[in-house]
Design an enzyme around this catalytic site. Structure first.
Site, PDB file in Angstrom:
ATOM      1  N   HIS A  82      15.832  31.647  19.613  1.00 20.57           N
ATOM      2  CA  HIS A  82      17.190  31.936  19.153  1.00 20.57           C
ATOM      3  C   HIS A  82      18.146  30.884  19.711  1.00 20.57           C
ATOM      4  O   HIS A  82      18.051  30.536  20.878  1.00 20.57           O
ATOM      5  CB  HIS A  82      17.640  33.318  19.656  1.00 20.57           C
ATOM      6  N   LEU A 134       0.850  -1.197   0.000  1.00 13.86           N
ATOM      7  CA  LEU A 134       0.000   0.000   0.000  1.00 13.86           C
ATOM      8  C   LEU A 134       0.888   1.250   0.000  1.00 13.86           C
ATOM      9  O   LEU A 134       2.087   1.168   0.191  1.00 13.86           O
ATOM     10  CB  LEU A 134      -0.897  -0.025   1.241  1.00 13.86           C
ATOM     11  N   GLU A 169      17.213  21.708 -19.442  1.00 14.14           N
ATOM     12  CA  GLU A 169      15.875  22.241 -19.131  1.00 14.14           C
ATOM     13  C   GLU A 169      15.372  23.084 -20.296  1.00 14.14           C
ATOM     14  O   GLU A 169      16.090  23.902 -20.850  1.00 14.14           O
ATOM     15  CB  GLU A 169      15.951  23.047 -17.818  1.00 14.14           C
TER      16      GLU A 169
HETATM   17  P1  NAD Z   1       8.072  19.096 -12.865  1.00 10.22           P
HETATM   18  O1  NAD Z   1       6.861  19.596 -13.511  1.00 10.22           O
HETATM   19  O2  NAD Z   1       8.421  19.523 -11.502  1.00 10.22           O
HETATM   20  O3  NAD Z   1       9.351  19.440 -13.753  1.00 10.22           O
HETATM   21  C1  NAD Z   1       9.440  19.088 -15.085  1.00 10.22           C
HETATM   22  C2  NAD Z   1      10.480  19.976 -15.727  1.00 10.22           C
HETATM   23  O4  NAD Z   1      10.748  19.476 -17.014  1.00 10.22           O
HETATM   24  C3  NAD Z   1      10.022  21.420 -15.870  1.00 10.22           C
HETATM   25  O5  NAD Z   1      11.031  22.268 -15.406  1.00 10.22           O
HETATM   26  C4  NAD Z   1       9.789  21.556 -17.364  1.00 10.22           C
HETATM   27  O6  NAD Z   1      10.009  22.863 -17.828  1.00 10.22           O
HETATM   28  C5  NAD Z   1      10.823  20.580 -17.913  1.00 10.22           C
HETATM   29  N1  NAD Z   1      10.532  20.076 -19.245  1.00 10.22           N
HETATM   30  C6  NAD Z   1       9.325  19.731 -19.754  1.00 10.22           C
HETATM   31  N2  NAD Z   1       9.472  19.314 -21.023  1.00 10.22           N
HETATM   32  C7  NAD Z   1      10.799  19.403 -21.320  1.00 10.22           C
HETATM   33  C8  NAD Z   1      11.573  19.120 -22.476  1.00 10.22           C
HETATM   34  N3  NAD Z   1      11.021  18.678 -23.593  1.00 10.22           N
HETATM   35  N4  NAD Z   1      12.907  19.325 -22.404  1.00 10.22           N
HETATM   36  C9  NAD Z   1      13.494  19.780 -21.268  1.00 10.22           C
HETATM   37  N5  NAD Z   1      12.802  20.066 -20.164  1.00 10.22           N
HETATM   38  C10 NAD Z   1      11.470  19.878 -20.177  1.00 10.22           C
HETATM   39  O7  NAD Z   1       7.956  17.501 -12.985  1.00 10.22           O
HETATM   40  P2  NAD Z   1       8.835  16.353 -12.337  1.00 10.22           P
HETATM   41  O8  NAD Z   1      10.098  16.899 -11.787  1.00 10.22           O
HETATM   42  O9  NAD Z   1       8.886  15.269 -13.343  1.00 10.22           O
HETATM   43  O10 NAD Z   1       7.923  15.892 -11.145  1.00 10.22           O
HETATM   44  C11 NAD Z   1       6.605  15.364 -11.397  1.00 10.22           C
HETATM   45  C12 NAD Z   1       5.671  15.693 -10.289  1.00 10.22           C
HETATM   46  O11 NAD Z   1       6.031  15.028  -9.101  1.00 10.22           O
HETATM   47  C13 NAD Z   1       5.660  17.173 -10.017  1.00 10.22           C
HETATM   48  O12 NAD Z   1       4.384  17.670 -10.290  1.00 10.22           O
HETATM   49  C14 NAD Z   1       5.980  17.312  -8.579  1.00 10.22           C
HETATM   50  O13 NAD Z   1       5.039  18.101  -7.928  1.00 10.22           O
HETATM   51  C15 NAD Z   1       5.945  15.899  -8.011  1.00 10.22           C
HETATM   52  N6  NAD Z   1       7.117  15.761  -7.146  1.00 10.22           N
HETATM   53  C16 NAD Z   1       7.157  16.501  -6.014  1.00 10.22           C
HETATM   54  C17 NAD Z   1       8.263  16.449  -5.211  1.00 10.22           C
HETATM   55  C18 NAD Z   1       8.289  17.275  -3.961  1.00 10.22           C
HETATM   56  O14 NAD Z   1       7.243  17.719  -3.540  1.00 10.22           O
HETATM   57  N7  NAD Z   1       9.434  17.489  -3.351  1.00 10.22           N
HETATM   58  C19 NAD Z   1       9.349  15.683  -5.550  1.00 10.22           C
HETATM   59  C20 NAD Z   1       9.296  14.968  -6.734  1.00 10.22           C
HETATM   60  C21 NAD Z   1       8.162  15.015  -7.520  1.00 10.22           C
END
Ligand code: NAD
Ligand code: FAD
Length: 468
Positions: free
Chosen positions: A446, A38, A205
């Site tokens: 503090h 789960l 990116e």
């Molecule tokens: P994300 O949306 O955070 O980041 C994806 C990134 O990929 C963006 O910066 C985007 O601009 C880039 N991107 C998209 N297409 C691209 C391309 N063709 N070439 C280069 N860059 C490109 O998604 P993620 O990092 O895959 O995470 C997925 C989800 O999981 C997110 O929505 C996030 O909220 C969740 N997550 C959260 C946490 C946390 O809360 N700490 C940690 C990991 C994942």
């Protein structure tokens, strides 16, 4: 055939929290999960394992780079045992997922292992591993089937060298050069894990900054900090092909000028977002409608177009975060029980668990500018804190955005040590619609990192910061 007040499909943080709250409210509850453990993405291949590896790799980096400064000498070479690190992570996952089973038992929730699908709006078929089907009746159903990694149309994920986060959490070797497509949360957290363990890491990116949905000041500071750790960044690069040849992966991208740039490594992590997962649910049989991007369409009560079917978490619109899914699980249970719960989506905090940690709540400066709201900014650097100097975690700042007229806090954006925990103060303050002055007049222990929140609030209320 067993009959339930509510059946929940999916046992992630949305589904299992919904199940507990439904049971607390006196509903006869069933939860259906296709995997044998789960906890969903978050507990098995998401939040928990990634944080376990972030913590282990952080210890290693400290031992290699920082212990000496603290006067701790380790004779001999400090080595990574990746197999042990991954197995400790798995131990943490196993313990946590078993904890959810315990909570299901404690709350007398029936757990079904198998793929759940709709026969009609009040009947669900559970397809078990042995191929047999079981039918149950449910007055209400909550769809909590989460999300799966997205990819790009031209990428063929072989899950060995061209991988998603799931495989990155269980590699058998430390990559020599890990190329990461996507400078979002997953790319940066897992990139930092392998950077600390000795890999060369390049983040490619598409946008002109990393963590592009967060306040731009956070993107800038995190990139500065990760560059100090020698992570490489290629911003404004449009990836157009990813090809594996033997043990090598080559990523081709066009840069801002339209020139082709090539990156070659031994692993490529594709982290370009996640998409809603509805495969196998047979939604048509129940008549449940989807919206754009394959997400399930819901109203403000998270009810689908079929009144006795609800949907929560990553499978619907909004931030793909475990705590958002949990809030929605609670909300739906309470709505079904006739209560009037509410979620303030503006106050769901976002955290990136790199080091320094990044955390934010409310509006970004870019959003305030775009909506024409008059605001003021109070910012305070971590390096000015005694606590930060004591631990030598001096990168980062706290930035508070407050309404220019009323002083109400509209957004808090922070980067630094322990910001993942510090952000809760901002959420609390904003839930109570605090002004920056309210925060500035509260006593903060503090020496703590939290003093940066008070100082930023002082700075926002007429340049009154004390320690800069
Ligand atoms: P994300 O949306 O955070 O980041 C994806 C990134 O990929 C963006 O910066 C985007 O601009 C880039 N991107 C998209 N297409 C691209 C391309 N063709 N070439 C280069 N860059 C490109 O998604 P993620 O990092 O895959 O995470 C997925 C989800 O999981 C997110 O929505 C996030 O909220 C969740 N997550 C959260 C946490 C946390 O809360 N700490 C940690 C990991 C994942
Ligand atoms: P999930 O957790 O995805 O659970 C859905 C469950 O439904 C799964 O177990 C799936 O097997 C099951 N299922 C699907 N279809 C069926 C079916 N037909 N029958 C039966 N079962 C089915 N979020 C944070 O807030 N903080 C973090 O630190 C964080 N770190 C992350 C790190 C990584 C690497 C990843 C990938 C994600 C991370 N997330 C984090 C995001 C978080 O994991 C998700 O937002 C969260 O898990 C969503 O919860 P959920 O209940 O909607 O769905």
């Amino acid at each position: 055939m067993s009959s339930y007040d509510v059946a929940i499909i999916g046992s992630g943080p949305g589904g299992y929290v919904a199940a507990i709250r439904c049971a607390q409210l006196g509903m006869k509850t069933a939860i259906i999960e296709k995997y044998s453990t789960l906890g969903g993405t978050c507990l098995n291949v998401g939040c928990i394992p990634s944080k376990a590896l972030l913590d282990s790799s952080h210890h290693y980096e400290d031992a290699v780079k920082h212990f000496e400064e603290h006067g701790i000498e380790i004779p001999g070479e400090i080595k990574v045992n990746l197999e042990k690190m991954i197995s400790r992570k798995q131990g943490v996952v196993d313990m946590t997922t078993k904890g959810i089973q315990f909570l299901m038992d404690k709350n007398k929730i029936d757990v079904f292992e198998g793929v759940g699908s709709f026969k009609d709006a009040t009947h669900l078929t559970i397809k078990k591993k042995d191929g047999k089907n079981e039918l149950i009746e449910a007055k209400n159903t909550i769809i909590a089937t989460g999300s799966k990694p997205s990819s790009l149309p031209f990428i063929s994920l072989d899950k060995e060298r061209i991988i998603t986060s799931t495989e990155a959490l269980q590699l058998k070797e430390i990559p020599k050069h890990l190329i990461i497509i996507g400078g979002g949360v997953i790319g940066l957290e897992l990139g930092q894990v392998y950077k600390r363990l000795g890999a060369e890491v390049t983040v490619v990116e598409y946008m002109d900054r990393i963590i592009p949905t967060m306040d731009a000041a956070l993107s800038k500071e995190l990139m500065k900090s990760m560059k100090k750790q020698k992570t490489k960044f290629a911003l404004s690069h449009k990836v157009k092909s990813v090809v594996r040849t033997g043990n090598e992966v080559t990523v081709l991208a066009d840069n801002k000028k339209g020139e082709e740039v090539s990156f070659t490594g031994d692993y490529c992590l594709v982290a370009v977002g996640r998409s809603a997962y509805t495969e196998g649910l047979n939604l048509e049989a129940a008549g449940v409608a989807l919206e754009e991007r394959g997400r399930i369409a819901v109203n403000a009560h998270l009810q689908t177009n079929v009144p006795n079917i609800y949907a929560i978490g990553d499978v619907i619109k909004g931030a793909m975060l475990a705590h958002k899914a949990e809030e929605e699980g609670t909300l739906v249970a309470e709505v079904m029980a006739g209560q009037k719960p509410h979620i303030n989506y503006n106050l769901i905090p976002g955290v990136v668990y790199t080091w320094p940690e990044v955390a934010a709540v409310g509006k970004t400066e870019e959003e305030l500018k775009q909506s024409g709201v008059a605001y003021k900014v109070g910012q305070f650097p971590m390096r000015a804190l005694g606590r930060a100097r004591a631990s030598m975690d001096i990168d980062g700042f706290v930035k508070i955005l407050a309404d220019k007229e009323t002083d109400e806090v509209l957004g808090v954006h922070m980067i630094g040590a322990r910001c993942a925990d510090l952000i809760t103060e901002a959420v609390t303050a904003m839930e109570f619609r605090a002004s920056a002055e309210d925060i500035s007049r509260m006593s903060h222990a503090h020496p703590t990192y939290a003093e940066a929140v008070k100082e930023a609030a002082l700075a926002a209320t007429g340049d009154r910061a004390l320690h800069v």
